[in-house]
Design an enzyme around this catalytic site. Structure first.
Site, mmCIF file in Angstrom:
data_model
loop_
_atom_site.group_PDB
_atom_site.id
_atom_site.type_symbol
_atom_site.label_atom_id
_atom_site.label_comp_id
_atom_site.label_asym_id
_atom_site.label_seq_id
_atom_site.Cartn_x
_atom_site.Cartn_y
_atom_site.Cartn_z
ATOM 1 N N TYR A 5 31.099 26.176 1.276
ATOM 2 C CA TYR A 5 31.525 24.818 0.947
ATOM 3 C C TYR A 5 30.753 24.325 -0.284
ATOM 4 O O TYR A 5 31.321 23.789 -1.229
ATOM 5 C CB TYR A 5 31.281 23.896 2.142
ATOM 6 N N LEU A 54 -0.432 14.837 -15.808
ATOM 7 C CA LEU A 54 -1.357 14.102 -16.670
ATOM 8 C C LEU A 54 -2.769 14.296 -16.163
ATOM 9 O O LEU A 54 -2.993 14.390 -14.956
ATOM 10 C CB LEU A 54 -1.032 12.603 -16.625
ATOM 11 N N GLU A 57 1.630 1.847 -20.163
ATOM 12 C CA GLU A 57 2.635 1.486 -19.152
ATOM 13 C C GLU A 57 2.071 1.671 -17.757
ATOM 14 O O GLU A 57 1.079 2.393 -17.569
ATOM 15 C CB GLU A 57 3.903 2.342 -19.343
ATOM 16 N N LYS A 70 1.636 3.145 -14.039
ATOM 17 C CA LYS A 70 1.893 4.472 -13.492
ATOM 18 C C LYS A 70 2.570 4.289 -12.143
ATOM 19 O O LYS A 70 1.937 3.908 -11.163
ATOM 20 C CB LYS A 70 0.589 5.249 -13.338
ATOM 21 N N ASP A 76 4.122 4.870 -8.595
ATOM 22 C CA ASP A 76 3.714 5.755 -7.516
ATOM 23 C C ASP A 76 4.960 6.175 -6.749
ATOM 24 O O ASP A 76 5.294 5.628 -5.706
ATOM 25 C CB ASP A 76 2.739 5.013 -6.599
ATOM 26 N N TYR A 135 10.476 7.119 -18.161
ATOM 27 C CA TYR A 135 9.275 6.997 -18.995
ATOM 28 C C TYR A 135 9.107 8.105 -20.019
ATOM 29 O O TYR A 135 8.063 8.200 -20.656
ATOM 30 C CB TYR A 135 8.008 6.843 -18.159
ATOM 31 N N LYS A 142 -0.473 6.628 -23.720
ATOM 32 C CA LYS A 142 0.091 7.704 -24.543
ATOM 33 C C LYS A 142 -0.080 7.352 -26.011
ATOM 34 O O LYS A 142 0.189 6.202 -26.397
ATOM 35 C CB LYS A 142 1.591 7.864 -24.230
ATOM 36 N N LYS A 170 -6.448 5.904 -13.309
ATOM 37 C CA LYS A 170 -6.054 5.605 -11.934
ATOM 38 C C LYS A 170 -6.914 4.514 -11.301
ATOM 39 O O LYS A 170 -8.112 4.433 -11.548
ATOM 40 C CB LYS A 170 -6.172 6.879 -11.067
ATOM 41 N N CYS A 219 -11.956 -7.174 29.549
ATOM 42 C CA CYS A 219 -12.528 -7.557 28.258
ATOM 43 C C CYS A 219 -13.884 -6.871 28.062
ATOM 44 O O CYS A 219 -14.739 -6.936 28.950
ATOM 45 C CB CYS A 219 -12.685 -9.069 28.214
ATOM 46 N N CYS A 229 -16.772 -9.705 28.273
ATOM 47 C CA CYS A 229 -17.130 -10.474 29.461
ATOM 48 C C CYS A 229 -16.591 -9.868 30.748
ATOM 49 O O CYS A 229 -16.881 -10.372 31.833
ATOM 50 C CB CYS A 229 -16.644 -11.909 29.332
ATOM 51 N N CYS A 234 -7.874 -11.884 26.381
ATOM 52 C CA CYS A 234 -8.898 -11.923 27.414
ATOM 53 C C CYS A 234 -8.714 -13.230 28.181
ATOM 54 O O CYS A 234 -8.501 -14.276 27.581
ATOM 55 C CB CYS A 234 -10.274 -11.890 26.759
ATOM 56 N N CYS A 264 -16.131 -16.268 28.236
ATOM 57 C CA CYS A 264 -16.241 -15.085 27.384
ATOM 58 C C CYS A 264 -17.075 -15.386 26.142
ATOM 59 O O CYS A 264 -16.762 -16.308 25.400
ATOM 60 C CB CYS A 264 -14.846 -14.621 26.974
HETATM 61 C C1 9MJ Z 1 4.409 7.394 -14.208
HETATM 62 N N1 9MJ Z 1 4.202 8.097 -13.108
HETATM 63 O O1 9MJ Z 1 4.682 6.208 -14.159
HETATM 64 C C2 9MJ Z 1 4.215 9.578 -16.955
HETATM 65 N N2 9MJ Z 1 4.329 8.063 -15.487
HETATM 66 O O2 9MJ Z 1 4.190 11.046 -18.857
HETATM 67 C C3 9MJ Z 1 4.433 7.474 -16.710
HETATM 68 N N3 9MJ Z 1 4.190 9.361 -15.653
HETATM 69 C C4 9MJ Z 1 4.112 10.871 -17.564
HETATM 70 N N4 9MJ Z 1 4.364 8.420 -17.629
HETATM 71 C C5 9MJ Z 1 4.061 12.367 -19.093
HETATM 72 N N5 9MJ Z 1 4.584 6.153 -16.913
HETATM 73 C C6 9MJ Z 1 3.918 12.990 -17.928
HETATM 74 C C7 9MJ Z 1 3.951 12.051 -16.929
#
Ligand code: 9MJ
Length: 683
Positions: free
Chosen positions: A37, A84, A115, A117, A119, A227, A292, A316, A418, A421, A436, A442
């Site tokens: 499929y 990075l 900028e 980062k 997560d 990015y 960068k 970080k 508790c 007491c 409690c 108490c």
């Molecule tokens: C994140 N995680 O926001 C890069 N990233 O650039 C940004 N990661 C990145 N840039 C080159 N804002 C490799 C990873």
């Protein structure tokens, strides 16, 4: 125009796929192995991508969420996806800036594109002739997993690029993530359905994207931010990273609103601080910022060290989540008696501090997350928020034997008593918080209980404020409110910031509080759900403390505005032997009040009826009439409305009587009221 046979082939594929879909989804009887499929599906997808004219709105490829795949296909990135290098300290950022300047042989301040980062999960999107062809996770950077059908369900990812100037083939790099608000909503939904909740937005995003059945992904609120550019970057008309980002935005990709260009290491560090402050308000999780070198020719000149660029670095924030082990689970007693389970942890560095305890909020939460002693757990400490256990990692749970079987530890149970007491701990069926029952007895609740006892609206002990209560408890002079009446001037004068004169004044004030009212005394006891008004109603209804002490739940509910919850709180409070001891102690210390006759708890014949009194009644005083109506379960309102059941009119009744006649509300006299009180409403 597509070549001969292609149109026919596409039509045939559509027919076949629909037929298999029907067999699979409607008849629940698959007619083809999943892999076969998948092959048909991919062939059709490829044809449609190659010849966009072939694409029909009703093509099975256009469904939101395609049928399940057996496994993800590997996808070789056109240009490897870099990782990075990280910096955590300002010195590391300065060292990065120095390396950049050394590499470029300049002493001038460098322009950096900066900028947040994100997560989330790094992904790469391949576009050909402006059409979204394929998307894959980062994988090991060289080869990722193809998750095209899943990515198609993201509204943030354009299926066709807008504007112009994109190369024939281009890889867009960015991050898939879940907004904090969407995450909270998703988890609430999961909880309602009794399904597993996600530990954090990142896990939720990863779990949602890596679904073999893209219809599941389609139901998950994922977002995307671009990015960077992989393959094709040299064919984009841009000389800086900032311009490149502007191009991406023009082609229809979301890009970070917080991106900026700054100069030199100082600019980098001040951006880091600025974003750090904004972090709690950002709608998505970030784990740092990325710097960068802005000029693309300089980026190329700097090149790479192993798999990370020399021209960029991630600065970080200290990790907000960490893994550690649960050494034990204790319960803490709050000032209101609320019981909070707390995990004792193997010390772990998280959110910039070493954490040894983390809250588990309440017993329901512990059970829902199934946190057990010995478990490895995710601990989170964000900003100044108290550390919490986010989730347990079930794969790391210690088992009885090597081959699994039973877990070593059983699920968490609230202790029955508790820890402070020894009083019983109770929890209502639909209440999250266990408490409690020690109340006045108490130690954990002692200060709170004493502040309340001495308050102006309670026993009104002038000069006994919060600070002094703290001192008295900490000096071990006062355990229960009854101890207050034994305090001496000498004892008090020995306390910090307490002179002989104020000590004497306080002893006098405490002595004066001995003479009180039953209502104040009941309120001063600090019974849960018993405020000033309820205390007054109880005093009036029962007349004496002894009558109140023996009242059961039904007798309590005969009091106006006392429902089952309040009645249960009162009964529970007086049901505890130690609370009765404190009350006895207070009576022995000479606390007293004038006792009245209990009001007869008459039959509740007027429940749900609203009456309005107007004019002067022949024998009953207004207050008396009101009390008797309320004692029978009725309400006395101040004005006449459509909701009024009766207007009781005496001599010189005025506008209320007129209003009643106007609205057609029955008007009765005192005799009729008395018969209502005795016999109820005859309907
Ligand atoms: C994140 N995680 O926001 C890069 N990233 O650039 C940004 N990661 C990145 N840039 C080159 N804002 C490799 C990873």
């Amino acid at each position: 125009m597509p070549p001969q046979g292609v149109v026919e082939r596409a039509a045939w594929l559509r027919g076949e796929i629909e037929r298999h879909n029907h067999a699979y989804y409607v008849l629940d009887a698959p007619t083809i192995p999943d892999a076969e499929y998948d092959k048909l599906f991919r062939e059709l997808q490829d044809l449609e991508q190659q010849y966009p004219d072939l694409l029909t709105a009703d093509s099975p490829t256009q469904r939101v969420g395609a049928p399940p795949l057996k496994e993800f296909q590997p996808h070789a990135h056109g240009v490897p996806m870099l990782s990075l290098n990280n910096a955590f300290a300002p010195e590391e950022v300065e060292a990065f800036d120095k390396r950049v300047r050394d590499g470029l042989e300049t002493i001038a301040a460098i322009d950096y594109a900066v900028e947040p980062k994100f997560d989330g999960l790094a992904i790469s999107l391949t576009y050909e002739n402006g059409i979204f062809l394929r998307g894959a996770t980062r994988g090991d950077g060289v080869t990722g997993e193809e998750v095209t059908p899943n990515l198609r369900t993201l509204r943030d990812i354009p299926l066709r690029l807008q504007g112009e100037g994109w190369p024939k083939r281009i890889e867009i790099r960015g991050e898939v993530l879940m907004f904090k608000a969407d995450f909270a909503e998703l988890n609430a939904r999961q909880r309602e359905r009794g399904e597993k909740e996600f530990a954090n937005p990142r896990n939720a995003a990863a779990g949602s994207l890596r679904q073999l059945d893209s219809r599941i992904t389609a139901g998950r609120p994922l977002s995307f931010f671009a990015y960077g550019v992989g393959l094709g970057s040299d064919a984009v008309a841009a000389t800086t990273h900032a311009e490149l980002m502007d191009r991406l935005a023009a082609w229809g990709f979301p890009v970070a609103a917080e991106r900026r260009v700054v100069q030199g290491a100082r600019g980098l560090l001040s951006y880091f601080n600025e974003i750090g402050e904004k972090r709690p308000e950002l709608p998505y999780d970030i784990d740092g910022v990325v710097y960068k070198v802005n000029r693309l020719d300089w980026q190329a000149a700097l090149g790479f060290v192993s798999r990370a660029p020399r021209f960029a670095i991630a600065h970080k924030f200290p990790a907000e989540e960490a893994l550690t082990e649960v050494l034990g689970i204790d319960v803490q007693v709050g000032r209101t008696g609320a019981i909070t389970p707390v995990a004792r942890l193997k010390p772990v560095f998280v959110g910039g501090v070493t954490v040894t305890n983390a809250t588990l909020h309440n017993a329901d939460e512990v059970r829902r997350k199934d946190v057990r002693v010995g478990d490895t757990v995710i601990v989170r400490r964000a900003g100044d928020v108290i550390p919490e256990v986010v989730a347990s990692v079930p794969e790391k749970r210690p088992m009885r034997d090597l081959f699994g079987g039973e877990p070593l530890q059983s699920p968490f149970e609230l202790p029955g008593n508790c820890p402070e007491c020894g009083s019983r701990i109770v929890k209502g069926e639909d209440e999250a918080i266990a408490r409690c029952t020690g109340g006045l007895y108490c130690p954990a609740q002692r200060k709170q209980a004493l502040w309340h006892f001495a308050a102006r609206r309670a026993m009104d002990i002038e000069g006994l404020g919060d600070k002094l209560v703290d001192q008295l408890v900490e000096a071990g002079l006062v355990h229960t409110p009854a101890d207050l009446y034994a305090l001496t001037v000498e004892q008090l004068a020995g306390l910090e910031r307490m002179g002989e004169k104020s000590a004497r004044n306080l002893v006098d004030a405490i002595a004066a509080s001995r003479q009180t009212t039953l209502a104040r005394f009941i309120f001063a006891l600090g019974i849960r759900n018993v405020g000033e008004a309820t205390a007054r109603d109880l005093a009036k209804h029962f007349g004496s403390l002894d009558a109140l002490l023996v009242a059961d739940s039904d007798a309590l509910q005969a009091v106006p505005d006392v429902g089952p919850i309040v009645a249960a709180s009162i009964a529970a409070f007086f049901g505890e032997a130690h609370n009765r001891e404190v009350i006895e102690g207070l009576r022995r210390a000479g606390v007293q009040w004038p006792e009245g006759k209990p009001e007869p708890a008459g039959p509740q014949l007027l429940v749900g009826k609203t009456l309005v009194l107007t004019g002067t009644l022949p024998t009953l005083k207004r207050d008396e009439a009101k009390a008797r109506i309320e004692a029978a379960g009725g309400k006395v309102a101040g004005s006449v409305s459509k909701k009024t059941d009766y207007v009781v009119a005496g001599e010189e009744a005025g506008s209320k009587l007129e209003k009643a006649l106007e609205l057609g509300i029955p008007v009765i006299d005192e005799a009729a009221l008395l018969s209502l009180l005795e016999q109820g409403v005859q309907e």
